[in-house]
Write an enzyme that holds these catalytic residues in place. Structure first.
Site, PDB file in Angstrom:
ATOM      1  N   ARG A 159      -6.865  13.254 -11.200  1.00 45.28           N
ATOM      2  CA  ARG A 159      -6.514  13.009  -9.801  1.00 45.28           C
ATOM      3  C   ARG A 159      -6.389  11.525  -9.470  1.00 45.28           C
ATOM      4  O   ARG A 159      -6.189  11.172  -8.301  1.00 45.28           O
ATOM      5  CB  ARG A 159      -7.570  13.638  -8.882  1.00 45.28           C
ATOM      6  CG  ARG A 159      -7.687  15.161  -8.985  1.00 45.28           C
ATOM      7  CD  ARG A 159      -8.674  15.731  -7.974  1.00 45.28           C
ATOM      8  NE  ARG A 159     -10.026  15.233  -8.178  1.00 45.28           N
ATOM      9  CZ  ARG A 159     -10.660  14.392  -7.381  1.00 45.28           C
ATOM     10  NH1 ARG A 159     -10.060  13.923  -6.293  1.00 45.28           N
ATOM     11  NH2 ARG A 159     -11.901  14.011  -7.640  1.00 45.28           N
ATOM     12  N   LYS A 160      -6.503  10.649 -10.470  1.00 44.15           N
ATOM     13  CA  LYS A 160      -6.467   9.208 -10.230  1.00 44.15           C
ATOM     14  C   LYS A 160      -5.211   8.568 -10.815  1.00 44.15           C
ATOM     15  O   LYS A 160      -4.769   8.935 -11.908  1.00 44.15           O
ATOM     16  CB  LYS A 160      -7.700   8.532 -10.833  1.00 44.15           C
ATOM     17  CG  LYS A 160      -9.029   8.997 -10.234  1.00 44.15           C
ATOM     18  CD  LYS A 160     -10.199   8.272 -10.881  1.00 44.15           C
ATOM     19  CE  LYS A 160     -11.521   8.702 -10.281  1.00 44.15           C
ATOM     20  NZ  LYS A 160     -12.674   7.980 -10.892  1.00 44.15           N
ATOM     21  N   ASP A 203       0.838  -1.200   0.000  1.00 41.01           N
ATOM     22  CA  ASP A 203       0.000   0.000   0.000  1.00 41.01           C
ATOM     23  C   ASP A 203       0.872   1.248   0.000  1.00 41.01           C
ATOM     24  O   ASP A 203       0.692   2.164  -0.814  1.00 41.01           O
ATOM     25  CB  ASP A 203      -0.910  -0.023   1.229  1.00 41.01           C
ATOM     26  CG  ASP A 203      -1.852   1.171   1.289  1.00 41.01           C
ATOM     27  OD1 ASP A 203      -2.217   1.696   0.218  1.00 41.01           O
ATOM     28  OD2 ASP A 203      -2.228   1.575   2.402  1.00 41.01           O
TER      29      ASP A 203
END
Length: 211
Positions: free
Chosen positions: A173-174, A126
């Site tokens: 923004r991704k 992550d």
């Protein structure tokens, strides 16, 4: 907290150390940590990445203000003897294209005896996948929207591992990122993939206002 400590913490957030400065900030506390530090720093993979002008070397955990490290999971709580023994060495490719990180995972990070807990591996992925793509986002920051993890082989404790990540797509923004953790091997040997992951990170709308 004393006023001087508050000032120091705030200054650490406003003016974090540079990537180059993080490379000189860690001092091993014992002989084992010194051995781990030397092994990673001098490994052929580390030397090849260090020589590649497209990659920047750093130790991201050293950018966390010292007063806040105890409250950080991988930079404080899970760091130290028997755990994440030394702050991982990380190399990021220009523009957030890819990232490589080398770590040593100790015996106190297990789920089953001798096997590193899968939750820790997911946490490392992550953070690693996020760190990979942040430079590609408009405000250089994002939040995890989804993380899919597939475990391939048990990860032995007291061993060196390599995290590799690649930003595969960016739209506004991704950012979509894929990566895996594999064993650190000698030149000419084939690494074993331990766990794979894919993730979507989204930059908060307010990030553009705060930067």
């Amino acid at each position: 907290m004393a006023t001087s400590s508050v000032v120091k913490a705030v200054n650490g957030m406003i003016n974090p150390p540079t990537d180059a400065e993080t490379l000189t900030m860690f001092e091993p506390e014992d002989e084992h940590a010194k051995e781990v530090e030397s092994f990673i720093s001098n490994h052929p993979l580390a030397r090849s990445l260090r020589a590649n002008p497209d990659f920047t070397e750093s130790r991201p955990h050293m950018k966390i203000p010292e007063s806040q490290r105890e409250q950080n999971l991988t930079g404080g709580t899970l760091a130290g003897a028997g755990k994440i023994v030394v702050p991982p060495y990380t190399w990021g490719e220009k523009g957030g294209k890819s990232l490589v990180s080398i770590s040593y995972l100790g015996k106190d990070l297990c789920g089953h005896p001798g096997i590193v807990h899968g939750g820790l591996l997911a946490t490392l992925l992550d953070e690693g996948l996020a760190r990979c793509c942040f430079p590609a986002l408009p405000s250089k920051v994002g939040m995890t929207a989804s993380l899919n993890v597939n475990y391939r082989k048990p990860a032995a404790a007291d061993s060196y591992v390599v995290l590799k990540a690649k930003t595969v797509k960016v739209e506004g923004r991704k950012a979509w990122v894929e990566g895996h953790i594999e064993t650190l091997v000698s030149e000419g040997e084939e690494p074993v993939v331990l766990v794979e992951a894919s993730a979507l990170f989204i930059e908060p709308r307010q990030a553009a206002v705060s930067t």
